[in-house]
Every structure is written in C-alpha cells, then in structure tokens.
Design an enzyme around this catalytic site. Structure first.
Site, PDB file in Angstrom:
ATOM      1  N   HIS A 117       0.845  -1.205   0.000  1.00  0.00           N
ATOM      2  CA  HIS A 117       0.000   0.000   0.000  1.00  0.00           C
ATOM      3  C   HIS A 117       0.876   1.250   0.000  1.00  0.00           C
ATOM      4  O   HIS A 117       0.378   2.359   0.133  1.00  0.00           O
ATOM      5  CB  HIS A 117      -0.898   0.029   1.240  1.00  0.00           C
ATOM      6  N   SER A 237     -15.569 -15.127  -8.338  1.00  0.00           N
ATOM      7  CA  SER A 237     -16.873 -14.498  -8.083  1.00  0.00           C
ATOM      8  C   SER A 237     -16.973 -14.146  -6.601  1.00  0.00           C
ATOM      9  O   SER A 237     -16.299 -14.765  -5.753  1.00  0.00           O
ATOM     10  CB  SER A 237     -18.013 -15.447  -8.464  1.00  0.00           C
ATOM     11  N   MET A 241     -15.409 -16.301  -3.470  1.00  0.00           N
ATOM     12  CA  MET A 241     -14.328 -15.699  -2.666  1.00  0.00           C
ATOM     13  C   MET A 241     -14.788 -15.553  -1.211  1.00  0.00           C
ATOM     14  O   MET A 241     -14.007 -15.733  -0.294  1.00  0.00           O
ATOM     15  CB  MET A 241     -13.919 -14.330  -3.229  1.00  0.00           C
ATOM     16  N   GLY A 273     -18.776  -6.404  -1.266  1.00  0.00           N
ATOM     17  CA  GLY A 273     -18.339  -6.467  -2.661  1.00  0.00           C
ATOM     18  C   GLY A 273     -19.172  -5.685  -3.655  1.00  0.00           C
ATOM     19  O   GLY A 273     -19.293  -6.082  -4.810  1.00  0.00           O
TER      20      GLY A 273
HETATM   21  P1  A3P Z   1     -16.316  -4.315   0.851  1.00  0.00           P
HETATM   22  O1  A3P Z   1     -15.846  -4.160   2.253  1.00  0.00           O
HETATM   23  O2  A3P Z   1     -16.925  -3.078   0.292  1.00  0.00           O
HETATM   24  O3  A3P Z   1     -17.205  -5.502   0.668  1.00  0.00           O
HETATM   25  P2  A3P Z   1      -8.940  -5.095  -0.222  1.00  0.00           P
HETATM   26  O4  A3P Z   1      -8.662  -6.466  -0.643  1.00  0.00           O
HETATM   27  O5  A3P Z   1      -8.194  -4.041  -0.977  1.00  0.00           O
HETATM   28  O6  A3P Z   1      -8.816  -4.934   1.260  1.00  0.00           O
HETATM   29  O7  A3P Z   1     -10.458  -4.787  -0.585  1.00  0.00           O
HETATM   30  C1  A3P Z   1     -11.509  -5.422   0.106  1.00  0.00           C
HETATM   31  C2  A3P Z   1     -12.808  -5.138  -0.609  1.00  0.00           C
HETATM   32  O8  A3P Z   1     -12.852  -5.921  -1.826  1.00  0.00           O
HETATM   33  C3  A3P Z   1     -14.008  -5.553   0.237  1.00  0.00           C
HETATM   34  O9  A3P Z   1     -15.033  -4.600  -0.060  1.00  0.00           O
HETATM   35  C4  A3P Z   1     -14.305  -6.936  -0.336  1.00  0.00           C
HETATM   36  O10 A3P Z   1     -15.607  -7.392  -0.089  1.00  0.00           O
HETATM   37  C5  A3P Z   1     -14.055  -6.680  -1.810  1.00  0.00           C
HETATM   38  N1  A3P Z   1     -13.888  -7.927  -2.580  1.00  0.00           N
HETATM   39  C6  A3P Z   1     -12.994  -8.916  -2.370  1.00  0.00           C
HETATM   40  N2  A3P Z   1     -13.193  -9.926  -3.245  1.00  0.00           N
HETATM   41  C7  A3P Z   1     -14.248  -9.560  -4.031  1.00  0.00           C
HETATM   42  C8  A3P Z   1     -14.950 -10.185  -5.114  1.00  0.00           C
HETATM   43  N3  A3P Z   1     -14.636 -11.391  -5.554  1.00  0.00           N
HETATM   44  N4  A3P Z   1     -15.991  -9.501  -5.671  1.00  0.00           N
HETATM   45  C9  A3P Z   1     -16.321  -8.270  -5.225  1.00  0.00           C
HETATM   46  N5  A3P Z   1     -15.696  -7.639  -4.196  1.00  0.00           N
HETATM   47  C10 A3P Z   1     -14.677  -8.279  -3.598  1.00  0.00           C
END
Ligand code: A3P
Length: 317
Positions: A117, A237, A241, A273
């Site tokens: 990050h 999907s 996940m 998501g």
């Molecule tokens: P939300 O909290 O809005 O659901 P990172 O990996 O950068 O920490 O991001 C996490 C975000 O990506 C979370 O968002 C998570 O749910 C979403 N995410 C992870 N896998 C996903 C998928 N297969 N489809 C849609 N969103 C996904």
C-alpha cells in the site's frame, strides 16, 4: 511511530517530473523500514500490486496469482493468499523487527507477486529503474472508506465510533488538498500508459471481470483458454471468494488480533463487494461532505472521478 513524516532516500524523478519537496509522506512503518524498502532488491520477473487499502487488492491479487501460476486452482485453494503473495509492510507491522522485515519476501521463489500500500515515492528505488510489471487498482473513495470502517472493527479498532463518525474522521484526515490518498492514486494514474504499468479499478472489475482477466493475461504475456476463463470467473466471483478461507486473510488476521489483543468484530474480509454500496450505508449529510472533499482534490488535478476509475459513466457513482 504513528503517522510519522518520513523522507524517501531518493525520489522517482525519472518517472514523474514534479516538485517532490512539496510532498509530505506520512507512513506508519517509520523511517527505518522505509529506508530498508528503498534499498530492497527487485527481481526482473517480480510482479507488484499496489493499491490504497480496501480497493479490491485481494480480488486482483488472487486473479494475478492464478495467471502467474498457470491457473493452479488446487495450489491456490491449499495455501493462504498472503503466504503465496505477501504484503510488503506486514511482517514489520507485526514484529517491528527491521532485520527480518523482508525475510518472507526474499525467500519467495520467482516469479514473486508482492502487495504493497506504499506510495510511489516510498517503493523500492529499483522499481523505478528495473520497471517490473506493476498493477494498480483504484476504487470509489466513498466505498473504500466504508470498507475501511468494517476492516478496522475486524481488528478491534473503532469500537466506540460509528460509521458516520469514522467517515467524518477520514474527511478530517484528508482535509489537506491534495490529500495523501489522492497523491497515491494520481501518481500511478499518470503512469498508466507506461508499458510496465497496468492501471484499473474495482468498478471495472465489477463491470466486466472477463475483460480485466483478458487484459491482464495480455499484460503478463500469458495465454488463457475458455475452460480456464470459466474457472477463473467462478473462482473469483464474490460468492466463491466469500466462502474461500484461503482468501479471507485469516492468516494475517490471526497475527494482527494477537498483536492488538482487543475485542474484535468478526466481519468477513470479503464482505459486501458492491460498487456504490456506500449509498445505503452513509447518511446524505456525510455523502455530501465526502463529495466535497473528493471534488476539491479532483479540481486540484483537473480530473473527474470517472477518469480515475476508468469509467465512461457506466456506473452510477
Ligand atoms: P467491501 O468491504 O466493500 O465488501 P482489499 O482487498 O483491498 O482490502 O479490498 C476489500 C474489498 O474488496 C471488500 O469490499 C471486499 O468485499 C471486496 N472484494 C474482495 N473480493 C471480491 C470479489 N470477488 N468480488 C467483489 N468484491 C470483492
């Protein structure tokens, strides 16, 4: 060590011509770690994934690992994502041991997929010279702020703060224009046409994951057939996940929760998501304040949010 202002040993002047002296970099890892990362050896066949937290890192990380490792779904299902593809800052964050901070990454076999990050200026200097493949993912700030709130609660933070208060704190923290988050994304956005950079967004992945997979295969010079594509779309999907223990950061959570020792809320890492999910989570008043903060930054750069998200108005932001 919290939000200490750190100074990179050198700036990536060969990438972006800008007045770096005006750039303030606060970084929770501190100067010692920043110096160590600056000097880190980069391999020609490394692949880097750089994002702001909660922008879809995990999603694209799993995608990238599968493309790099020839669609080995069995191997992906049998080891934690963060062990297969480590988070650069993690080890130091947990153990504060500079000598061993990069051991996990240095021990990885090639090709390494490394997540960070950190902002452009704090990434290893060799990245600006060797230019290995680097993928950057951005997301609507209103959605990543909501996502950060639930993530913080999963770690035992924000126990006495509600989501609206958390969003107000984020607005406060980001009140300087340009904000750190906007510096982070715009520096990579400016580099998006470089042949070694692939820039995309969470929203683009939601709109057309197949296209993003195809584009990434091209970017990494990898072939994909229709059977592999179907497996990818299924495996990546949201539903799959969400229930896959190897991509829900359980390995990392366990260590962080042990370190912080506080009572936490058990939110699933793959949580909701959605693109635009903030609309039914944030109040109208907070949304207006966030819009104002975002607009002031966009005006500074002369960009629109759609441009930063690579959208042509296909998604209602
Ligand atoms: P939300 O909290 O809005 O659901 P990172 O990996 O950068 O920490 O991001 C996490 C975000 O990506 C979370 O968002 C998570 O749910 C979403 N995410 C992870 N896998 C996903 C998928 N297969 N489809 C849609 N969103 C996904």
């Amino acid at each position: 060590m919290d939000n200490e202002i750190v100074q990179p040993k050198a700036f990536p002047n060969n990438l972006l011509q800008k007045d770096w002296t005006k750039r303030k970099l606060s970084e929770q890892c501190g100067q010692g770690f920043v110096d160590k990362v600056h000097d880190m050896l980069v391999r020609d066949d490394d692949v880097w994934i750089v994002t702001l937290p909660k922008c879809g890192t995990t999603w694209i990380q799993e995608l990238l690992w599968l493309v790099l490792y020839d669609f080995d779904f069995e191997a992906a299902r049998s080891e934690h994502l963060e062990v297969r593809t480590p988070f650069l800052e993690f080890e130091y964050m947990i153990h504060n041991d500079l000598d061993h901070a990069l051991d996990q990454i240095e021990a990885l076999k090639s090709p390494r997929l490394i997540k960070s990050h950190m902002p452009l200026a704090l990434l290893p200097q060799q990245l600006w010279i060797k230019k290995p493949k680097l993928i950057y993912v951005y997301r609507n700030p209103k959605d990543y702020i909501v996502s950060r709130y639930y993530h913080s609660r999963s770690l035992g933070f924000c126990k006495d703060t509600n989501l609206q208060e958390f969003a107000l704190e984020c607005i406060e923290e980001e009140s300087t224009v340009p904000s750190e988050d906007f510096e982070h994304v715009t520096e990579f956005y400016e580099l998006r046409k470089e042949p070694w950079i692939f820039y995309t967004s969470f929203e683009r992945m939601k709109l057309n994951l197949r296209q993003v997979i195809e584009d990434i295969c091209k970017f990494l010079n990898k072939e994909i057939n229709e059977e592999q594509m179907q497996k990818m779309l299924h495996h990546l999907s949201f539903e799959e996940m969400k229930k896959n223990p190897k991509v829900n950061h359980r390995w990392e959570f366990e260590q962080m929760r042990a370190k912080f020792k506080s009572e936490y809320e058990n939110n699933n890492f793959v949580r909701r998501g959605k693109a635009g999910g903030y609309k039914d989570e944030l109040s109208a008043d907070i949304i207006a304040k966030l819009d104002d903060m975002i607009q002031r930054n966009l005006d500074y750069y002369g960009l629109s949010l759609n441009e930063l998200l690579l959208l042509d108005g296909e998604v209602a932001l």
